[in-house]
Design a protein around this motif. Structure first.
Motif, PDB file in Angstrom:
ATOM      1  N   TRP A   1      83.581  30.681  23.553  1.00 53.09           N
ATOM      2  CA  TRP A   1      83.922  29.534  24.475  1.00 53.09           C
ATOM      3  C   TRP A   1      84.717  30.561  25.760  1.00 53.09           C
ATOM      4  O   TRP A   1      85.549  31.159  25.236  1.00 53.09           O
ATOM      5  N   PHE A   2      84.255  30.348  27.208  1.00 51.39           N
ATOM      6  CA  PHE A   2      84.992  30.803  28.073  1.00 51.39           C
ATOM      7  C   PHE A   2      85.355  29.928  28.905  1.00 51.39           C
ATOM      8  O   PHE A   2      84.467  29.546  29.840  1.00 51.39           O
ATOM      9  N   ASP A   3      86.528  29.526  28.850  1.00 49.80           N
ATOM     10  CA  ASP A   3      87.091  28.395  29.810  1.00 49.80           C
ATOM     11  C   ASP A   3      86.784  28.537  31.266  1.00 49.80           C
ATOM     12  O   ASP A   3      86.395  27.589  32.057  1.00 49.80           O
ATOM     13  N   GLU A   4      86.907  29.764  31.969  1.00 52.19           N
ATOM     14  CA  GLU A   4      87.074  29.876  33.419  1.00 52.19           C
ATOM     15  C   GLU A   4      85.617  30.634  33.828  1.00 52.19           C
ATOM     16  O   GLU A   4      85.786  30.902  35.030  1.00 52.19           O
ATOM     17  N   GLU A   5      84.440  30.617  32.855  1.00 57.50           N
ATOM     18  CA  GLU A   5      83.349  31.274  33.345  1.00 57.50           C
ATOM     19  C   GLU A   5      82.341  30.316  33.944  1.00 57.50           C
ATOM     20  O   GLU A   5      82.540  29.021  33.356  1.00 57.50           O
ATOM     21  N   GLY A   6      81.405  30.555  34.763  1.00 55.95           N
ATOM     22  CA  GLY A   6      80.485  29.379  34.945  1.00 55.95           C
ATOM     23  C   GLY A   6      79.079  29.999  34.518  1.00 55.95           C
ATOM     24  O   GLY A   6      78.986  30.300  33.339  1.00 55.95           O
ATOM     25  N   HIS A   7      78.196  29.692  35.461  1.00 52.87           N
ATOM     26  CA  HIS A   7      76.839  30.253  34.729  1.00 52.87           C
ATOM     27  C   HIS A   7      76.543  31.642  35.031  1.00 52.87           C
ATOM     28  O   HIS A   7      75.940  32.141  36.199  1.00 52.87           O
ATOM     29  N   GLY A   8      76.677  32.411  34.326  1.00 50.93           N
ATOM     30  CA  GLY A   8      76.775  33.994  34.040  1.00 50.93           C
ATOM     31  C   GLY A   8      78.124  34.265  34.381  1.00 50.93           C
ATOM     32  O   GLY A   8      79.049  33.948  34.976  1.00 50.93           O
ATOM     33  N   PHE A   9      78.535  35.337  33.140  1.00 51.63           N
ATOM     34  CA  PHE A   9      80.167  35.797  33.082  1.00 51.63           C
ATOM     35  C   PHE A   9      80.326  36.649  34.056  1.00 51.63           C
ATOM     36  O   PHE A   9      79.636  38.063  34.149  1.00 51.63           O
ATOM     37  N   ARG A  10      81.327  36.556  34.828  1.00 52.81           N
ATOM     38  CA  ARG A  10      81.711  37.645  35.931  1.00 52.81           C
ATOM     39  C   ARG A  10      82.857  38.389  35.302  1.00 52.81           C
ATOM     40  O   ARG A  10      82.863  39.659  35.994  1.00 52.81           O
TER      41      ARG A  10
ATOM     42  N   ILE B   1      66.467  37.923  18.603  1.00 55.92           N
ATOM     43  CA  ILE B   1      66.014  37.559  19.891  1.00 55.92           C
ATOM     44  C   ILE B   1      67.315  37.114  20.707  1.00 55.92           C
ATOM     45  O   ILE B   1      67.926  36.328  20.039  1.00 55.92           O
ATOM     46  N   GLN B   2      67.278  37.332  22.111  1.00 58.84           N
ATOM     47  CA  GLN B   2      68.284  36.662  22.859  1.00 58.84           C
ATOM     48  C   GLN B   2      67.966  36.584  24.182  1.00 58.84           C
ATOM     49  O   GLN B   2      67.012  36.993  24.783  1.00 58.84           O
ATOM     50  N   GLY B   3      68.718  35.567  24.997  1.00 57.37           N
ATOM     51  CA  GLY B   3      68.191  35.450  26.418  1.00 57.37           C
ATOM     52  C   GLY B   3      69.413  34.572  27.094  1.00 57.37           C
ATOM     53  O   GLY B   3      70.297  33.890  26.427  1.00 57.37           O
ATOM     54  N   ARG B   4      69.312  34.582  28.361  1.00 55.91           N
ATOM     55  CA  ARG B   4      70.424  33.853  29.254  1.00 55.91           C
ATOM     56  C   ARG B   4      69.663  32.814  30.065  1.00 55.91           C
ATOM     57  O   ARG B   4      68.489  32.837  30.238  1.00 55.91           O
ATOM     58  N   SER B   5      70.618  31.835  30.194  1.00 57.51           N
ATOM     59  CA  SER B   5      69.826  30.439  30.702  1.00 57.51           C
ATOM     60  C   SER B   5      68.449  30.156  30.264  1.00 57.51           C
ATOM     61  O   SER B   5      68.486  29.893  29.093  1.00 57.51           O
TER      62      SER B   5
END
Length: 577
Positions: A537-546, A426-430
């Motif tokens: 961890w993605f230092d430069e990403e916000g809420h949702g990876f672009r 099971i997985q999900g975002r936010s």
């Protein structure tokens, strides 16, 4: 986003190459451009309004208000100006801005504004407003005002729906005002008496939602197309359908049947335009002839995987279980390669949570299907597109009924032999990550789970969330001072020791919604309880990876994680059938 226009040669860039278009009003934006006779009004990346001339492409800045954000743009061609929602210092207003940059406040005093709509002759303005702590899909009001020759608003009054309702997307068809309202259980079209005498006349639409939750400004799911005809979107069993309706007897025809969702309906020179989404194509702008129903793609719509067979969504319905339950719907995708054995399943909880899964192209789903997994996207109770009662069922029950519905979906698919019930992930975002975490806490049903910038501490999120959602968590869980036990029970961080199965986490270092400390604290709590969660961890990403590299890395790490933890007892390490 960048600005394009449709020419005789096809889509071409419009305006300066450096011009980015994006509104951030309410955190989610929307309505960042409006075409007019002289060009296009846009909200630029710096949140200021500019006018791009149709004649020479010159870009002129109209506002210089660094503390403000703008969205929901509507052109007022009669007065050579643009109408907008202005957000500044935790307040919103309806404003008008001329081509000379002069700004006038049209209306203020409500907490939130959206959907300004001008009558054809420019003499009336309708809009929607709502008050804290409500969200616009819970309760909102339709307003109407008279526009004077000088451009001011007068005689502003609300037009109350017959019952408590969420209203959205007012629009004028000639001198008649229409709006989508759910006071009879579904977002349906209603013609409204402009004198405010309470006369709301049904548009004869079927019992289904004709819009989804208005997270953004500028949504358009219905549109008059002339001579009493309409284009309307309907959501039926989770799928968006586009219908053309004409005549007093509401004669109707479905068009563009190869697509599963439609947004931003507009009419220009007798042709209907919309953004259409398909399970097998990239998003497209369609042009549809209202008389014949003929459609053509004018932009986008390419085949994203010409060398690979696309996984097609199969509509599934999970029956209700008991009196305190409802049937739930979802979309099931089978692996590319058939196998004698039932495949492992990845169960996806959509974000929002007041949102939905749609049968549209999702590259992540295809990634999993190409690697031997079945995938199911579930519209649990609280999702949009299934009526007001279903949407509001999540009130006070977030982390409970959504989790129950995800478990029911897994059991249903396994009972038919469609998936291996012992290998369900099971997985999900936010907010979907929150549902996944609560499922891992409450159930031993899942082999492993993935939280993609998921909520781990709702109380901390409540203290830091933006104004638009300031009352949302209290609605989802109840006010914390009234339900402290419920908040404790529904906080994953407090129950990290109850997660017995493997977990993987992904977090952006610049996330302003689910702040990085939420994920760090959850991982630390699981380790303190003897667990071994993975954190990427993605230092430069916000809420949702672009960034492409971030998205690729997230998929590859998740695949490796599921592959390790999805082995059968008789499989060798590193092999997944």
């Amino acid at each position: 986003m960048v600005l394009w226009q449709l020419s005789e040669q096809g889509p071409v860039r419009f305006g300066p190459d450096t011009l980015g278009v994006r509104s951030r009003v309410n955190g989610y934006g929307g309505g960042a451009l409006a075409a007019c006779s002289t060009g296009v009004f846009v909200v630029a990346e710096d949140q200021q309004i500019r006018h791009v001339s149709q004649k020479d492409g010159q870009c002129t800045q109209l506002t210089d208000d660094p503390d403000a954000m703008y969205g929901g743009l509507v052109a007022d061609d009669t007065r050579q100006r643009v109408l907008a929602v202005r957000e500044c210092n935790h307040r919103q207003q309806l404003v008008a801005i001329t081509l000379e940059g002069e700004q006038r406040v049209l209306h203020s005093g409500q907490d939130f504004y959206s959907a300004p709509a001008l009558s054809d002759d420019g003499t009336r303005l309708a809009w929607v407003s709502w008050q804290q702590p409500d969200m616009p899909w819970i309760r909102s009001q339709l307003w109407l005002g008279e526009v004077s020759d000088g451009g001011a608003l007068a005689d502003c009054h609300s037009l109350n729906s017959p019952l408590q309702a969420s209203v959205q997307q007012p629009v004028f068809d000639g001198d008649r005002l229409w709006v989508l309202s759910d006071h009879e259980g579904w977002w349906q079209p209603w013609q409204v008496d402009e004198r405010g005498e309470g006369d709301w006349r049904s548009g004869g639409a079927p019992a289904c939602d004709h819009a989804n939750a208005p997270w953004q400004l500028g949504e358009s799911h219905h549109c008059p197309i002339g001579d009493g005809r309409w284009a309307r979107v309907r959501y039926c069993n989770g799928t968006g359908q586009l219908w053309l309706i004409s005549g007093p007897d509401y004669k109707e025809r479905r068009v563009a049947t190869g697509y599963g969702d439609f947004r931003h309906l507009r009419v220009a020179e007798g042709t209907l335009y919309c953004v259409a989404r398909s399970a097998t194509r990239l998003d497209a702008i369609l042009a549809i002839e209202p008389v014949t129903g003929h459609e053509r793609i004018v932009a986008g719509g390419g085949d994203p995987m010409p060398e690979v067979r696309a996984a097609l969504p199969l509509d599934i319905e999970v029956p209700a279980q008991g009196p305190d339950s409802d049937p739930i719907q979802g979309f099931f995708y089978t692996p590319k390669q058939a196998s004698v054995d039932a495949p492992p399943l990845i169960l996806i909880a959509h974000g929002g949570p007041t949102s939905a899964a749609y049968p549209v192209f999702n590259p992540h789903v295809h990634y999993w299907c190409q690697r031997g997994f079945a995938v199911a996207e579930i519209n649990y109770r609280g999702s949009t597109g299934f009526g007001r009662a279903f949407r509001l069922a999540l009130e006070g029950r977030w982390g409970e009924i959504d989790v129950e519905d995800m478990e029911r979906a897994a059991d249903h698919l396994a009972s038919f032999g469609l998936v291996d019930g012992s290998r369900v992930f099971i997985q999900g975002r936010s907010s979907g990550g929150y549902t996944a975490l609560m499922a891992m806490i409450r159930s031993r049903r899942f082999r492993a789970g993935a939280s993609l910038f998921g909520v781990t501490d709702p109380l901390r999120l409540r203290a830091m969330t933006h104004r638009f959602e300031s009352g949302y968590l209290d609605w989802l869980l109840g006010p914390p001072h009234e339900h402290p036990r419920r908040w404790h029970e529904r906080t994953p961080l407090h129950h990290a020791n109850r997660i017995a199965a493997p977990m993987i986490f992904f977090q952006g270092g610049q996330d302003p919604v689910v702040v990085p400390e939420q994920t760090r604290a959850m991982v630390a709590a699981m380790k303190a309880a003897g667990g071994a969660p993975e954190l990427h961890w993605f230092d430069e990403e916000g809420h949702g990876f672009r960034k492409r590299a971030s998205q690729v890395g997230m998929l590859e790490w998740t695949f490796s994680f599921y592959r390790r933890h999805g082995q059968k007892a008789d499989e060798q390490a590193g092999y997944l059938s």
